[in-house]
Every structure is written in structure tokens, then in C-alpha cells.
Design a protein around this motif. Structure first.
Motif, mmCIF file in Angstrom:
data_model
loop_
_atom_site.group_PDB
_atom_site.id
_atom_site.type_symbol
_atom_site.label_atom_id
_atom_site.label_comp_id
_atom_site.label_asym_id
_atom_site.label_seq_id
_atom_site.Cartn_x
_atom_site.Cartn_y
_atom_site.Cartn_z
ATOM 1 N N LYS A 40 0.849 -1.193 0.000
ATOM 2 C CA LYS A 40 0.000 0.000 0.000
ATOM 3 C C LYS A 40 0.884 1.243 0.000
ATOM 4 C CE LYS A 40 -3.828 -2.397 2.145
ATOM 5 N NZ LYS A 40 -4.705 -2.487 3.292
ATOM 6 N N GLN A 41 0.896 1.997 1.088
ATOM 7 C CA GLN A 41 1.673 3.243 1.162
ATOM 8 C C GLN A 41 2.956 3.067 1.986
ATOM 9 O OE1 GLN A 41 -0.033 4.770 -1.444
ATOM 10 N NE2 GLN A 41 0.532 6.622 -0.362
ATOM 11 N N SER A 42 3.395 1.842 2.205
ATOM 12 C CA SER A 42 4.569 1.585 3.045
ATOM 13 C C SER A 42 5.687 0.904 2.272
ATOM 14 C CB SER A 42 4.192 0.687 4.226
ATOM 15 O OG SER A 42 3.301 1.344 5.089
ATOM 16 N N VAL A 43 6.903 1.280 2.630
ATOM 17 C CA VAL A 43 8.108 0.610 2.154
ATOM 18 C C VAL A 43 8.686 -0.131 3.357
ATOM 19 C CG1 VAL A 43 10.422 0.905 1.210
ATOM 20 C CG2 VAL A 43 8.571 2.417 0.463
ATOM 21 N N ILE A 44 8.862 -1.433 3.235
ATOM 22 C CA ILE A 44 9.351 -2.254 4.337
ATOM 23 C C ILE A 44 10.676 -2.886 3.935
ATOM 24 C CG2 ILE A 44 8.880 -4.232 5.831
ATOM 25 C CD1 ILE A 44 5.856 -3.679 5.213
ATOM 26 N N ILE A 45 11.699 -2.645 4.749
ATOM 27 C CA ILE A 45 13.023 -3.236 4.535
ATOM 28 C C ILE A 45 13.165 -4.393 5.509
ATOM 29 C CG2 ILE A 45 15.511 -2.830 4.681
ATOM 30 C CD1 ILE A 45 14.905 0.127 4.011
ATOM 31 N N PHE A 46 13.655 -5.536 4.993
ATOM 32 C CA PHE A 46 13.764 -6.709 5.854
ATOM 33 C C PHE A 46 14.986 -7.545 5.495
ATOM 34 C CE2 PHE A 46 11.003 -7.594 2.298
ATOM 35 C CZ PHE A 46 11.383 -8.852 1.852
ATOM 36 N N GLU A 47 15.341 -8.407 6.442
ATOM 37 C CA GLU A 47 16.450 -9.344 6.262
ATOM 38 C C GLU A 47 15.862 -10.719 5.988
ATOM 39 O OE1 GLU A 47 20.252 -9.392 8.885
ATOM 40 O OE2 GLU A 47 18.816 -10.776 9.808
ATOM 41 N N ILE A 48 16.480 -11.457 5.090
ATOM 42 C CA ILE A 48 16.040 -12.820 4.759
ATOM 43 C C ILE A 48 17.113 -13.777 5.245
ATOM 44 C CG2 ILE A 48 15.364 -14.408 2.918
ATOM 45 C CD1 ILE A 48 15.029 -11.815 1.170
ATOM 46 N N ARG A 49 16.690 -14.757 6.050
ATOM 47 C CA ARG A 49 17.650 -15.761 6.520
ATOM 48 C C ARG A 49 16.927 -17.073 6.762
ATOM 49 N NH1 ARG A 49 21.180 -14.857 10.480
ATOM 50 N NH2 ARG A 49 21.535 -12.696 9.978
ATOM 51 N N PRO A 50 17.672 -18.180 6.806
ATOM 52 C CA PRO A 50 17.039 -19.477 7.079
ATOM 53 C C PRO A 50 16.492 -19.528 8.504
ATOM 54 C CG PRO A 50 19.259 -19.757 6.186
ATOM 55 C CD PRO A 50 19.089 -18.310 6.516
ATOM 56 N N ILE A 51 15.431 -20.279 8.656
ATOM 57 C CA ILE A 51 14.896 -20.534 10.007
ATOM 58 C C ILE A 51 15.920 -21.387 10.743
ATOM 59 C CG2 ILE A 51 13.051 -21.689 11.287
ATOM 60 C CD1 ILE A 51 11.158 -20.919 9.020
ATOM 61 N N LYS A 58 12.982 -20.151 4.689
ATOM 62 C CA LYS A 58 13.470 -18.791 4.929
ATOM 63 C C LYS A 58 12.464 -18.008 5.768
ATOM 64 C CE LYS A 58 16.981 -19.105 1.979
ATOM 65 N NZ LYS A 58 18.343 -18.791 2.161
ATOM 66 N N ILE A 59 12.993 -17.022 6.487
ATOM 67 C CA ILE A 59 12.159 -16.143 7.298
ATOM 68 C C ILE A 59 12.546 -14.702 6.996
ATOM 69 C CG2 ILE A 59 13.707 -16.201 9.286
ATOM 70 C CD1 ILE A 59 11.185 -16.128 11.068
ATOM 71 N N ASP A 60 11.563 -13.817 7.037
ATOM 72 C CA ASP A 60 11.810 -12.387 6.873
ATOM 73 C C ASP A 60 11.830 -11.747 8.258
ATOM 74 O OD1 ASP A 60 11.591 -12.893 4.177
ATOM 75 O OD2 ASP A 60 9.594 -11.990 3.974
ATOM 76 N N GLU A 61 12.921 -11.053 8.554
ATOM 77 C CA GLU A 61 13.035 -10.330 9.821
ATOM 78 C C GLU A 61 13.001 -8.842 9.510
ATOM 79 O OE1 GLU A 61 16.331 -11.716 12.146
ATOM 80 O OE2 GLU A 61 15.633 -13.788 12.078
ATOM 81 N N MET A 62 11.994 -8.165 10.026
ATOM 82 C CA MET A 62 11.765 -6.768 9.689
ATOM 83 C C MET A 62 12.870 -5.867 10.247
ATOM 84 S SD MET A 62 9.087 -7.069 7.932
ATOM 85 C CE MET A 62 9.088 -8.808 7.585
ATOM 86 N N ILE A 63 13.245 -4.865 9.454
ATOM 87 C CA ILE A 63 14.279 -3.913 9.856
ATOM 88 C C ILE A 63 13.693 -2.516 10.015
ATOM 89 C CG2 ILE A 63 16.405 -2.755 9.118
ATOM 90 C CD1 ILE A 63 17.180 -5.437 7.776
ATOM 91 N N ALA A 64 13.001 -2.032 8.995
ATOM 92 C CA ALA A 64 12.480 -0.666 9.026
ATOM 93 C C ALA A 64 11.264 -0.544 8.130
ATOM 94 C CB ALA A 64 13.562 0.313 8.565
ATOM 95 N N LYS A 65 10.442 0.459 8.450
ATOM 96 C CA LYS A 65 9.260 0.716 7.630
ATOM 97 C C LYS A 65 9.034 2.217 7.543
ATOM 98 C CE LYS A 65 4.811 0.048 9.050
ATOM 99 N NZ LYS A 65 3.528 -0.633 9.290
ATOM 100 N N GLN A 80 10.890 -2.164 14.272
ATOM 101 C CA GLN A 80 10.186 -3.262 14.930
ATOM 102 C C GLN A 80 10.955 -3.705 16.158
ATOM 103 O OE1 GLN A 80 9.419 -7.356 13.196
ATOM 104 N NE2 GLN A 80 7.464 -6.346 12.857
ATOM 105 N N ARG A 81 10.294 -3.622 17.301
ATOM 106 C CA ARG A 81 10.904 -4.026 18.563
ATOM 107 C C ARG A 81 10.727 -5.527 18.763
ATOM 108 N NH1 ARG A 81 10.465 0.468 23.085
ATOM 109 N NH2 ARG A 81 11.489 -1.269 24.096
ATOM 110 N N ALA A 82 11.247 -6.013 19.889
ATOM 111 C CA ALA A 82 11.168 -7.440 20.204
ATOM 112 C C ALA A 82 9.724 -7.928 20.350
ATOM 113 C CB ALA A 82 11.958 -7.739 21.479
#
Length: 115
Positions: A40-51, A58-65, A80-82
């Protein structure tokens, strides 16, 4: 409402350029990488790594939005906090341009995005 096509292309190009400067070396990208998506109106930056317990998944771990608020003509910045919820990035809760969001994430003065 989604971005206009020209805005979308500009956001994608700037975010691609930013992530390319931060991505890990090619030889380890199957173990950790960076990406983004636009929702929608958001840009989400994330890290991709194996579970951890199943490296084939793979899992997406959010970094910034950043979310564009058209009525205010600003980008609101979140991290994104804990608790897995998005929280306003208090040192700089909003900016006028997507470039300023990417600069804030890159500088990460409070170690909220990169740790």
C-alpha cells in the motif's frame, strides 16, 4: 491508495540502490540477505535468513518501515521491537522524502534498525 506508477518506480530505484550498498557479499546471500517490499503506502526493509531449526525454509526479519501519509505529505518512520510491533522511530519520527528515510536507516544513530 497505492503509489502512482512514476512514484513507485522512483521509490523502487532509490531503495534498490540503498540496499545494494548494504547487502552482504554474494557468497553468503543464501544465508543472509536484504530486500524490501511495498505494501500500500509503506516501504518495508527486511532481512532474509534461514529458520534456525529448518535451514531449508526462509524467514523475513523486519528492519524498518516508512509509511507515506498523503494528507500530511510526510513519511512516518518505524522500527520493529522485540514485541514484533512497529514503533515510531523517536529520533526522527517523520521525514518529507524517501531519501531521508533511507539516510536515517543507514545512519541508525540509536541502533534500532541494524542493532
Amino acid at each position: 491508495m497505492a503509489f502512482a506508477q512514476f512514484e513507485l518506480k522512483r521509490i523502487e530505484a532509490l531503495t534498490d540502490e540503498f540496499l545494494e550498498s548494504r547487502r552482504p557479499p554474494l557468497e553468503i546471500r543464501d544465508r543472509v540477505d536484504l530486500a524490501f517490499r511495498i505494501e500500500k503506502q509503506s516501504v518495508i526493509i527486511f532481512e532474509i535468513r534461514p529458520i534456525w531449526d529448518n535451514p531449508t525454509e526462509k524467514i523475513d526479519e523486519m528492519i524498518a518501515k516508512a509509511t507515506f501519509v498523503k494528507t500530511q505529505n510526510v513519511w512516518k518512520i518505524y522500527w520493529q521491537r522485540a514485541d514484533l510491533k512497529w514503533h515510531s522511530y523517536e529520533p526522527l519520527p517523520e521525514v518529507e522524502r524517501i531519501e531521508q528515510f533511507l539516510e536515517a536507516v543507514d545512519e541508525d544513530d540509536y541502533c534500532c534498525f541494524w542493532g
